[in-house]
Design a protein around this motif. Sequence first.
Motif, PDB file in Angstrom:
ATOM      1  N   ILE A 306       0.831  -1.212   0.000  1.00 25.29           N
ATOM      2  CA  ILE A 306       0.000   0.000   0.000  1.00 25.29           C
ATOM      3  C   ILE A 306       0.860   1.254   0.000  1.00 25.29           C
ATOM      4  CG2 ILE A 306      -1.626   1.343   1.396  1.00 25.29           C
ATOM      5  CD1 ILE A 306      -2.836  -1.351   2.293  1.00 25.29           C
ATOM      6  N   MET A 307       1.893   1.255   0.832  1.00 24.94           N
ATOM      7  CA  MET A 307       2.681   2.474   0.989  1.00 24.94           C
ATOM      8  C   MET A 307       3.511   2.790  -0.248  1.00 24.94           C
ATOM      9  SD  MET A 307       1.465   3.503   3.718  1.00 24.94           S
ATOM     10  CE  MET A 307       2.428   5.012   3.816  1.00 24.94           C
ATOM     11  N   ARG A 308       3.829   1.801  -1.070  1.00 23.47           N
ATOM     12  CA  ARG A 308       4.506   2.116  -2.335  1.00 23.47           C
ATOM     13  C   ARG A 308       3.582   2.915  -3.250  1.00 23.47           C
ATOM     14  NH1 ARG A 308       6.647  -3.145  -1.629  1.00 23.47           N
ATOM     15  NH2 ARG A 308       5.122  -4.066  -3.063  1.00 23.47           N
ATOM     16  N   GLN A 309       2.304   2.590  -3.245  1.00 21.93           N
ATOM     17  CA  GLN A 309       1.341   3.375  -4.019  1.00 21.93           C
ATOM     18  C   GLN A 309       1.198   4.774  -3.426  1.00 21.93           C
ATOM     19  OE1 GLN A 309      -2.384   1.522  -5.210  1.00 21.93           O
ATOM     20  NE2 GLN A 309      -1.593  -0.512  -4.688  1.00 21.93           N
ATOM     21  N   VAL A 310       1.121   4.839  -2.112  1.00 22.50           N
ATOM     22  CA  VAL A 310       0.990   6.133  -1.422  1.00 22.50           C
ATOM     23  C   VAL A 310       2.200   7.020  -1.722  1.00 22.50           C
ATOM     24  CG1 VAL A 310       0.952   7.218   0.858  1.00 22.50           C
ATOM     25  CG2 VAL A 310      -0.499   5.226   0.398  1.00 22.50           C
ATOM     26  N   GLU A 311       3.380   6.424  -1.674  1.00 27.37           N
ATOM     27  CA  GLU A 311       4.613   7.177  -1.926  1.00 27.37           C
ATOM     28  C   GLU A 311       4.596   7.805  -3.315  1.00 27.37           C
ATOM     29  OE1 GLU A 311       9.406   6.338  -1.486  1.00 27.37           O
ATOM     30  OE2 GLU A 311       8.073   4.706  -2.119  1.00 27.37           O
ATOM     31  N   TYR A 320       9.616   2.968   8.350  1.00 26.97           N
ATOM     32  CA  TYR A 320       8.839   2.035   9.159  1.00 26.97           C
ATOM     33  C   TYR A 320       9.452   1.891  10.545  1.00 26.97           C
ATOM     34  CZ  TYR A 320       6.811   0.737   4.658  1.00 26.97           C
ATOM     35  OH  TYR A 320       6.184   0.768   3.451  1.00 26.97           O
ATOM     36  N   GLU A 321       8.572   1.776  11.552  1.00 24.10           N
ATOM     37  CA  GLU A 321       8.980   1.476  12.918  1.00 24.10           C
ATOM     38  C   GLU A 321       8.151   0.291  13.397  1.00 24.10           C
ATOM     39  OE1 GLU A 321       8.641   4.828  15.478  1.00 24.10           O
ATOM     40  OE2 GLU A 321      10.211   6.009  14.466  1.00 24.10           O
ATOM     41  N   GLY A 322       8.795  -0.860  13.530  1.00 22.51           N
ATOM     42  CA  GLY A 322       8.067  -2.042  13.966  1.00 22.51           C
ATOM     43  C   GLY A 322       7.514  -2.832  12.791  1.00 22.51           C
ATOM     44  N   ASN A 323       7.088  -4.046  13.095  1.00 22.24           N
ATOM     45  CA  ASN A 323       6.590  -4.965  12.080  1.00 22.24           C
ATOM     46  C   ASN A 323       5.066  -4.964  12.041  1.00 22.24           C
ATOM     47  OD1 ASN A 323       6.671  -7.063  10.115  1.00 22.24           O
ATOM     48  ND2 ASN A 323       6.253  -8.552  11.725  1.00 22.24           N
ATOM     49  N   ILE A 324       4.507  -4.942  10.830  1.00 21.22           N
ATOM     50  CA  ILE A 324       3.052  -4.980  10.635  1.00 21.22           C
ATOM     51  C   ILE A 324       2.755  -6.129   9.689  1.00 21.22           C
ATOM     52  CG2 ILE A 324       1.001  -3.696   9.920  1.00 21.22           C
ATOM     53  CD1 ILE A 324       2.689  -1.126  10.394  1.00 21.22           C
ATOM     54  N   PRO A 325       2.441  -7.312  10.211  1.00 24.50           N
ATOM     55  CA  PRO A 325       2.262  -8.484   9.356  1.00 24.50           C
ATOM     56  C   PRO A 325       0.903  -8.574   8.683  1.00 24.50           C
ATOM     57  CG  PRO A 325       1.940  -9.098  11.645  1.00 24.50           C
ATOM     58  CD  PRO A 325       2.324  -7.641  11.643  1.00 24.50           C
ATOM     59  N   PHE A 353       0.151   6.060  11.844  1.00 22.59           N
ATOM     60  CA  PHE A 353       1.062   6.861  11.047  1.00 22.59           C
ATOM     61  C   PHE A 353       1.409   8.156  11.757  1.00 22.59           C
ATOM     62  CE2 PHE A 353      -1.891   4.528   8.350  1.00 22.59           C
ATOM     63  CZ  PHE A 353      -1.061   3.870   7.462  1.00 22.59           C
ATOM     64  N   THR A 354       2.546   8.719  11.352  1.00 20.23           N
ATOM     65  CA  THR A 354       2.860  10.107  11.671  1.00 20.23           C
ATOM     66  C   THR A 354       3.133  10.823  10.357  1.00 20.23           C
ATOM     67  OG1 THR A 354       5.255   9.777  11.896  1.00 20.23           O
ATOM     68  CG2 THR A 354       3.900   9.437  13.870  1.00 20.23           C
ATOM     69  N   ILE A 355       2.760  12.096  10.299  1.00 22.56           N
ATOM     70  CA  ILE A 355       3.016  12.934   9.132  1.00 22.56           C
ATOM     71  C   ILE A 355       3.797  14.146   9.602  1.00 22.56           C
ATOM     72  CG2 ILE A 355       2.018  14.230   7.220  1.00 22.56           C
ATOM     73  CD1 ILE A 355      -0.552  12.625   7.545  1.00 22.56           C
ATOM     74  N   ASP A 356       4.965  14.363   9.029  1.00 20.54           N
ATOM     75  CA  ASP A 356       5.790  15.523   9.348  1.00 20.54           C
ATOM     76  C   ASP A 356       6.331  16.065   8.035  1.00 20.54           C
ATOM     77  OD1 ASP A 356       7.383  17.460  10.370  1.00 20.54           O
ATOM     78  OD2 ASP A 356       8.624  16.146  11.617  1.00 20.54           O
ATOM     79  N   ASN A 359       7.472  13.601   5.219  1.00 22.10           N
ATOM     80  CA  ASN A 359       8.036  12.408   5.823  1.00 22.10           C
ATOM     81  C   ASN A 359       6.954  11.638   6.576  1.00 22.10           C
ATOM     82  OD1 ASN A 359      10.798  12.990   5.054  1.00 22.10           O
ATOM     83  ND2 ASN A 359      10.737  14.605   6.582  1.00 22.10           N
ATOM     84  N   ILE A 360       6.792  10.376   6.212  1.00 18.22           N
ATOM     85  CA  ILE A 360       5.743   9.534   6.793  1.00 18.22           C
ATOM     86  C   ILE A 360       6.387   8.383   7.559  1.00 18.22           C
ATOM     87  CG2 ILE A 360       3.678   8.165   6.317  1.00 18.22           C
ATOM     88  CD1 ILE A 360       3.551  11.159   5.483  1.00 18.22           C
ATOM     89  N   THR A 361       5.921   8.163   8.787  1.00 18.69           N
ATOM     90  CA  THR A 361       6.363   7.018   9.583  1.00 18.69           C
ATOM     91  C   THR A 361       5.187   6.076   9.759  1.00 18.69           C
ATOM     92  OG1 THR A 361       7.973   8.368  10.773  1.00 18.69           O
ATOM     93  CG2 THR A 361       7.376   6.255  11.763  1.00 18.69           C
ATOM     94  N   VAL A 362       5.429   4.784   9.495  1.00 24.41           N
ATOM     95  CA  VAL A 362       4.400   3.744   9.607  1.00 24.41           C
ATOM     96  C   VAL A 362       4.772   2.868  10.794  1.00 24.41           C
ATOM     97  CG1 VAL A 362       3.170   1.914   8.389  1.00 24.41           C
ATOM     98  CG2 VAL A 362       4.207   3.804   7.102  1.00 24.41           C
ATOM     99  N   MET A 363       3.792   2.616  11.678  1.00 26.19           N
ATOM    100  CA  MET A 363       4.063   1.826  12.884  1.00 26.19           C
ATOM    101  C   MET A 363       2.813   1.052  13.290  1.00 26.19           C
ATOM    102  SD  MET A 363       4.273   5.199  15.267  1.00 26.19           S
ATOM    103  CE  MET A 363       2.960   6.431  15.186  1.00 26.19           C
ATOM    104  N   PRO A 364       2.972  -0.004  14.111  1.00 28.41           N
ATOM    105  CA  PRO A 364       1.813  -0.783  14.551  1.00 28.41           C
ATOM    106  C   PRO A 364       0.849   0.058  15.382  1.00 28.41           C
ATOM    107  CG  PRO A 364       3.861  -1.973  14.953  1.00 28.41           C
ATOM    108  CD  PRO A 364       4.231  -0.583  14.582  1.00 28.41           C
TER     109      PRO A 364
END
Length: 364
Positions: A306-311, A320-325, A353-356, A359-364
Amino acid sequence: MQSLHSWYDAWLDDEEVVVTENETTEDQIGVRIFEALQTRIQHYKESVPVLPIWKRNWVKYAAAVFFAAGLVSLWFLNKPAEPKVLASQQERFKNDVKPGGNKAMLTLADGKKIILDSNDMGELAIQGNEHIEKTAAGELAYKSDHQKTAVTEVLYNMVTTPKGGQYQVLLPDGTRVWLNASSSLKFPTAFPGNEREVELKGEAYFEVAKNPEKPFHVTVNDMQVEVLGTHFNIMAYDNEEVIKTTLLEGSVKVSRAESVLDLIPGQQAQFYQNGPVKLQKDADIMETMAWKNGIFRFNDLTIKDIMRQVERWYDVTIQYEGNIPDHFVSTIPRNATMVQLFTILEETGKVHFTIDGKNITVMP
């Protein structure tokens, strides 16, 4: 915790652990046990009679002291970590990011570049016998000047979409091409020979004008797609594991080296970048065509899919921070802002998510 209570009770014999109303956490109970142990050891030391050194049982005493200290230290080291408190969405989303739109760059044969999204409709340039126009519908169109002599030199143009861009092109032979974000199409301004050849990077949907006498070829890296007149989609981004050619109408032949697949409508050829070739007989046409139809369709996709499309569509950087299976299923309009998109995905409770800025951070 119960095992520590039991050991403490057994060691002190006549004392027991009683949790008071003021002691509500394991830290408070642990501290009290440690302080009690220190007090008990001090009393024990004061009560030991002065005897010759060979009559003192110092080995037993020292063992008890170190055993007690070791158990309490072990408890502090291995006690459960405090759960991480997730900040509110308002705190995590410092800004919003707008979706992509119709943006592209046209590069002419002489290297001149024309920014298509900033130009009004009308004629943009002349290449050989072709007049290049931007139509009222926002399409880049090549129209022949039939009063001129036959084509003597083949000129090549290229249309490039950036991240956050898409564009539609009408080629000289009447073939229509829709370019997705972060893609490029190189093509001649005329097709004078016995074949029509173009080069693609990224993703595009083709509606090829029928001409049985002049096959249409699309080159993607070392892969070839050959058609006569048909509708198909090619997805071939460098950061995707698989090059996918999906047929909607007509027939196509997809080949790479000695691997050849003949597709019928509804099928998808999957050429792995560094691996096998597969035929998907029942392709998800709605997912394949979602981008052209203005939507995201996530059908059992991983968060990285999903995030490749978003990017690409929002022109952002992902970490990414942490694993999301988990896998995700959702349909979301492509004109949604990033906050709207992430809010929907966060409703699953499986990703945040965080948005700054960008810059996007994805986390569980």
